[in-house]
Design a protein around this motif. Structure first.
Motif, PDB file in Angstrom:
ATOM      1  N   CYS A  13       0.868  -1.289   0.083  1.00  0.00           N
ATOM      2  CA  CYS A  13      -0.001   0.178  -0.177  1.00  0.00           C
ATOM      3  C   CYS A  13       0.761   1.302   0.131  1.00  0.00           C
ATOM      4  N   THR A  61       1.076   1.551  -6.402  1.00  0.00           N
ATOM      5  CA  THR A  61      -0.194   1.116  -5.672  1.00  0.00           C
ATOM      6  C   THR A  61      -0.925   2.356  -5.555  1.00  0.00           C
ATOM      7  N   ILE A  62      -0.428   3.489  -4.696  1.00  0.00           N
ATOM      8  CA  ILE A  62      -0.976   4.516  -4.370  1.00  0.00           C
ATOM      9  C   ILE A  62      -1.965   5.441  -5.717  1.00  0.00           C
ATOM     10  N   ARG A  93      -4.607   3.292  -7.146  1.00  0.00           N
ATOM     11  CA  ARG A  93      -5.805   3.480  -6.437  1.00  0.00           C
ATOM     12  C   ARG A  93      -6.432   4.593  -6.365  1.00  0.00           C
ATOM     13  N   ILE A  94      -5.737   5.746  -6.432  1.00  0.00           N
ATOM     14  CA  ILE A  94      -6.033   7.118  -6.746  1.00  0.00           C
ATOM     15  C   ILE A  94      -7.153   7.295  -7.666  1.00  0.00           C
ATOM     16  N   HIS A 132      -9.016   4.782  -8.846  1.00  0.00           N
ATOM     17  CA  HIS A 132     -10.079   4.088  -8.527  1.00  0.00           C
ATOM     18  C   HIS A 132     -10.985   4.702  -7.529  1.00  0.00           C
ATOM     19  N   ARG A 133     -10.419   5.211  -6.520  1.00  0.00           N
ATOM     20  CA  ARG A 133     -11.226   5.755  -5.506  1.00  0.00           C
ATOM     21  C   ARG A 133     -11.110   7.387  -5.004  1.00  0.00           C
ATOM     22  N   ILE A 190      -7.949   7.322  -0.769  1.00  0.00           N
ATOM     23  CA  ILE A 190      -6.645   6.527  -0.722  1.00  0.00           C
ATOM     24  C   ILE A 190      -5.644   6.884   0.182  1.00  0.00           C
ATOM     25  N   MET A 214      -7.230   5.071   3.245  1.00  0.00           N
ATOM     26  CA  MET A 214      -6.849   3.500   3.272  1.00  0.00           C
ATOM     27  C   MET A 214      -5.463   3.400   3.481  1.00  0.00           C
ATOM     28  N   THR A 215      -4.498   4.205   2.829  1.00  0.00           N
ATOM     29  CA  THR A 215      -2.977   3.800   3.057  1.00  0.00           C
ATOM     30  C   THR A 215      -2.865   4.038   4.533  1.00  0.00           C
ATOM     31  N   SER A 227      -3.946   0.959   6.228  1.00  0.00           N
ATOM     32  CA  SER A 227      -3.194  -0.243   6.048  1.00  0.00           C
ATOM     33  C   SER A 227      -2.174  -0.185   6.850  1.00  0.00           C
TER      34      SER A 227
END
Ligand SMILES: C[S@@+](CC[C@H](N)C(=O)[O-])C[C@H]1O[C@@H](n2cnc3c(N)ncnc32)[C@H](O)[C@@H]1O
Length: 286
Positions: free
Chosen positions: A239, A244-245, A248-249, A251-252, A257, A260-261, A264
């Motif tokens: 994460c 990954t960041i 995912r940014i 995505h969400r 993010i 969520m990071t 995690s």
């Protein structure tokens, strides 16, 4: 309280997605639609592999046979439901999840693959379903139980919808061996993490309480494996990777993010301090 909590969980999993009007193929592309922490074994290169490892481990050790009637509880986008269907060829499989957007995606996918008769999805609360007694021969729940209001209600509901000798197969989060209710700092960090990640406090139970809950709800325990070390550190490390960041940014959204990071990282910290653990459990209805 149950409805209030379900809404909180649904908001948590929908944040950013509706706003960004993501296309369905985007969801599939990002992490294949998996939402679990994954199993990070030696040589696991990325999140997709880790999530697939976790699912393979669950299926391989589930003891579920090909004539099964399966409930996949808290199935997320249904990625695991399709995979279980392909691997086990059950008589039928139903996936339920509280997040409407997850179920919309899964239903559309089942239709587009012409599998909607064999793989059905509906938005429902795993603690209170509309299935009749003894309807399923197996119930799988990957990581959903941590959020359920309450875990105890879910286990009772699982016992109700499973036939005699039906199999319960789940992964979940429990209190770790070093969690100490008398240490204010530990309780405060757990409280904060639970608030961020939507874990009801009544679900903070340890191995002993978990086993008792299963027994008192009419299950005979078969397997209880602690897997925290193969789950949280790998996930937390992944994460924090820029790649990954960035994905995912898309995505969400940025703030979801960042949150969520941080969660995690917190979960990784709690596992390292042995305040939480990740478990794989199989049990049979007595
Ligand atoms: C960590 S995700 C795991 C999803 C999926 N099993 C996977 O591994 O990709 C947890 C899921 O539980 C669902 N969930 C949480 N509380 C629920 C409830 N009470 N009833 C049904 N689904 C629930 C969420 O919507 C979310 O999809």
């Amino acid at each position: 309280m149950s409805d209030f909590f379900s809404k909180e969980v649904e908001n948590f999993y929908s944040t950013g997605i509706k706003k960004k009007h993501l296309k369905f193929q985007d969801i599939e592309r990002i992490d294949r639609g998996f939402l679990n922490f994954g199993l990070w074994e030696n040589g696991t290169r990325n999140y997709r592999e880790a999530a697939a490892n976790l699912l393979t481990m669950v299926i391989d050790n589930s003891g579920i046979t090909s004539d099964a009637r399966i409930l996949d509880a808290a199935c997320g986008y249904g990625t695991e439901t399709f995979e279980i269907h392909t691997r086990l060829k059950p008589r039928f499989i139903e996936g339920i999840d509280i997040t409407g957007i997850h179920m919309e995606f899964a239903q559309r996918k089942a239709h587009s693959l012409g599998l909607h008769e064999e793989i059905r999805f509906q938005r429902a609360d795993c603690c209170n379903t509309n299935y009749r007694d003894d309807y399923f021969s197996a119930l799988v729940a990957i990581e959903g139980p941590a959020h359920f209001y309450t875990k105890a209600d879910f286990i009772k509901e699982a016992n109700r919808v499973l036939e005699n000798k039906g199999k319960l197969v789940l992964t979940d989060i429990i209190l770790g061996k070093k969690f100490n209710w008398d240490k204010k700092f530990q309780v405060a960090v757990m409280k904060f993490t639970s608030k961020c990640w939507k874990l009801p406090r009544v679900n903070w139970i340890d191995e002993q309480d978990y086993k008792k809950l299963l027994k008192d709800s009419g299950f005979r325990l078969d397997v209880f494996n602690r897997l925290g070390e193969s789950v949280f550190p790998g996930y937390a490390k992944n994460c924090l990777k820029l790649r990954t960041i960035r994905t995912r940014i898309f995505h969400r959204g940025f703030w979801a993010i960042m949150g969520m990071t941080f969660i995690s990282y917190l979960l990784g910290y709690l596992q390292k301090k042995e305040m939480i653990d990740y478990i794989f459990v199989t049990a049979e209805k007595k």
